[in-house]
Design a protein around this motif. Sequence first.
Motif, PDB file in Angstrom:
ATOM      1  N   ARG A  51     -27.996 -27.520 -41.765  1.00 57.39           N
ATOM      2  CA  ARG A  51     -27.463 -27.719 -40.413  1.00 57.39           C
ATOM      3  C   ARG A  51     -27.613 -29.194 -40.057  1.00 57.39           C
ATOM      4  O   ARG A  51     -28.679 -29.787 -40.263  1.00 57.39           O
ATOM      5  N   LEU A  52     -26.566 -29.776 -39.488  1.00 56.59           N
ATOM      6  CA  LEU A  52     -26.615 -31.179 -39.087  1.00 56.59           C
ATOM      7  C   LEU A  52     -27.762 -31.407 -38.116  1.00 56.59           C
ATOM      8  O   LEU A  52     -28.492 -32.401 -38.230  1.00 56.59           O
ATOM      9  N   SER A  53     -27.982 -30.492 -37.182  1.00 58.16           N
ATOM     10  CA  SER A  53     -29.067 -30.655 -36.202  1.00 58.16           C
ATOM     11  C   SER A  53     -30.433 -30.695 -36.880  1.00 58.16           C
ATOM     12  O   SER A  53     -31.319 -31.444 -36.464  1.00 58.16           O
ATOM     13  N   VAL A  54     -30.604 -29.930 -37.946  1.00 58.68           N
ATOM     14  CA  VAL A  54     -31.871 -29.924 -38.686  1.00 58.68           C
ATOM     15  C   VAL A  54     -32.050 -31.249 -39.425  1.00 58.68           C
ATOM     16  O   VAL A  54     -33.150 -31.819 -39.436  1.00 58.68           O
ATOM     17  N   ILE A  55     -30.978 -31.756 -40.022  1.00 60.66           N
ATOM     18  CA  ILE A  55     -31.045 -33.040 -40.730  1.00 60.66           C
ATOM     19  C   ILE A  55     -31.385 -34.154 -39.748  1.00 60.66           C
ATOM     20  O   ILE A  55     -32.241 -35.005 -40.023  1.00 60.66           O
ATOM     21  N   GLU A  56     -30.749 -34.157 -38.583  1.00 61.57           N
ATOM     22  CA  GLU A  56     -31.013 -35.201 -37.594  1.00 61.57           C
ATOM     23  C   GLU A  56     -32.460 -35.137 -37.098  1.00 61.57           C
ATOM     24  O   GLU A  56     -33.110 -36.180 -36.937  1.00 61.57           O
ATOM     25  N   ALA A  57     -32.978 -33.936 -36.887  1.00 64.78           N
ATOM     26  CA  ALA A  57     -34.375 -33.791 -36.461  1.00 64.78           C
ATOM     27  C   ALA A  57     -35.314 -34.259 -37.566  1.00 64.78           C
ATOM     28  O   ALA A  57     -36.339 -34.905 -37.299  1.00 64.78           O
ATOM     29  N   TRP A  58     -34.992 -33.950 -38.817  1.00 66.62           N
ATOM     30  CA  TRP A  58     -35.805 -34.374 -39.957  1.00 66.62           C
ATOM     31  C   TRP A  58     -35.826 -35.895 -40.066  1.00 66.62           C
ATOM     32  O   TRP A  58     -36.879 -36.497 -40.302  1.00 66.62           O
ATOM     33  N   ILE A  59     -34.665 -36.527 -39.871  1.00 62.31           N
ATOM     34  CA  ILE A  59     -34.598 -37.994 -39.910  1.00 62.31           C
ATOM     35  C   ILE A  59     -35.476 -38.582 -38.812  1.00 62.31           C
ATOM     36  O   ILE A  59     -36.242 -39.522 -39.055  1.00 62.31           O
ATOM     37  N   ALA A  60     -35.392 -38.041 -37.608  1.00 61.52           N
ATOM     38  CA  ALA A  60     -36.214 -38.531 -36.494  1.00 61.52           C
ATOM     39  C   ALA A  60     -37.697 -38.361 -36.805  1.00 61.52           C
ATOM     40  O   ALA A  60     -38.513 -39.241 -36.507  1.00 61.52           O
ATOM     41  N   GLU A  61     -38.054 -37.244 -37.424  1.00 63.46           N
ATOM     42  CA  GLU A  61     -39.450 -36.998 -37.805  1.00 63.46           C
ATOM     43  C   GLU A  61     -39.909 -38.001 -38.854  1.00 63.46           C
ATOM     44  O   GLU A  61     -41.022 -38.537 -38.771  1.00 63.46           O
ATOM     45  N   GLN A  62     -39.055 -38.276 -39.843  1.00 64.40           N
ATOM     46  CA  GLN A  62     -39.386 -39.263 -40.877  1.00 64.40           C
ATOM     47  C   GLN A  62     -39.611 -40.628 -40.244  1.00 64.40           C
ATOM     48  O   GLN A  62     -40.563 -41.332 -40.586  1.00 64.40           O
ATOM     49  N   GLU A  63     -38.752 -40.993 -39.305  1.00 58.59           N
ATOM     50  CA  GLU A  63     -38.885 -42.280 -38.629  1.00 58.59           C
ATOM     51  C   GLU A  63     -40.181 -42.346 -37.838  1.00 58.59           C
ATOM     52  O   GLU A  63     -40.925 -43.327 -37.930  1.00 58.59           O
ATOM     53  N   ALA A  64     -40.478 -41.304 -37.079  1.00 59.98           N
ATOM     54  CA  ALA A  64     -41.698 -41.287 -36.265  1.00 59.98           C
ATOM     55  C   ALA A  64     -42.956 -41.362 -37.125  1.00 59.98           C
ATOM     56  O   ALA A  64     -43.934 -42.013 -36.758  1.00 59.98           O
ATOM     57  N   ASN A  65     -42.932 -40.704 -38.277  1.00 58.40           N
ATOM     58  CA  ASN A  65     -44.114 -40.646 -39.141  1.00 58.40           C
ATOM     59  C   ASN A  65     -44.319 -41.872 -40.014  1.00 58.40           C
ATOM     60  O   ASN A  65     -45.415 -42.076 -40.525  1.00 58.40           O
ATOM     61  N   THR A  66     -43.274 -42.673 -40.195  1.00 54.24           N
ATOM     62  CA  THR A  66     -43.381 -43.781 -41.141  1.00 54.24           C
ATOM     63  C   THR A  66     -43.028 -45.134 -40.556  1.00 54.24           C
ATOM     64  O   THR A  66     -43.033 -46.127 -41.283  1.00 54.24           O
ATOM     65  N   GLN A  67     -42.746 -45.190 -39.285  1.00 53.14           N
ATOM     66  CA  GLN A  67     -42.311 -46.434 -38.664  1.00 53.14           C
ATOM     67  C   GLN A  67     -43.417 -47.479 -38.663  1.00 53.14           C
ATOM     68  O   GLN A  67     -44.581 -47.177 -38.391  1.00 53.14           O
ATOM     69  N   THR A  68     -43.033 -48.700 -38.980  1.00 51.69           N
ATOM     70  CA  THR A  68     -43.967 -49.829 -38.933  1.00 51.69           C
ATOM     71  C   THR A  68     -43.305 -50.977 -38.189  1.00 51.69           C
ATOM     72  O   THR A  68     -42.092 -51.015 -38.021  1.00 51.69           O
ATOM     73  N   GLY A  69     -44.123 -51.904 -37.765  1.00 51.81           N
ATOM     74  CA  GLY A  69     -43.612 -53.082 -37.098  1.00 51.81           C
ATOM     75  C   GLY A  69     -43.258 -52.828 -35.645  1.00 51.81           C
ATOM     76  O   GLY A  69     -43.498 -51.763 -35.098  1.00 51.81           O
ATOM     77  N   GLY A  70     -42.674 -53.823 -35.052  1.00 51.25           N
ATOM     78  CA  GLY A  70     -42.300 -53.720 -33.648  1.00 51.25           C
ATOM     79  C   GLY A  70     -43.432 -54.194 -32.750  1.00 51.25           C
ATOM     80  O   GLY A  70     -44.604 -54.076 -33.087  1.00 51.25           O
ATOM     81  N   ALA A  71     -43.068 -54.694 -31.631  1.00 52.56           N
ATOM     82  CA  ALA A  71     -44.077 -55.184 -30.675  1.00 52.56           C
ATOM     83  C   ALA A  71     -44.586 -54.033 -29.829  1.00 52.56           C
ATOM     84  O   ALA A  71     -43.833 -53.136 -29.465  1.00 52.56           O
ATOM     85  N   ALA A  72     -45.863 -54.055 -29.531  1.00 52.25           N
ATOM     86  CA  ALA A  72     -46.454 -52.990 -28.718  1.00 52.25           C
ATOM     87  C   ALA A  72     -46.327 -53.299 -27.250  1.00 52.25           C
ATOM     88  O   ALA A  72     -46.246 -54.357 -26.778  1.00 52.25           O
TER      89      ALA A  72
END
Length: 72
Positions: A51-72
Amino acid sequence: MNNTSRPAPERYLQATDCEALTGIPAATWRYWAHIGAGPASFKLGRRRVWRLSVIEAWIAEQEANTQTGGAA
């Protein structure tokens, strides 16, 4: 006339569609389904789909769990 809004129909992706969306090879999507990893998939007839909705949620989860950088 009835003006009730209906939700958009769900879109189902095959492995090649998932590859086009993410850049992850279709063979990897098929392998993940085989071993029970990655986002949930199921058989629709003889085809494995995601399901596209499941893939999009999985991508968001991957981003949230592995994101680095950016100013706080």
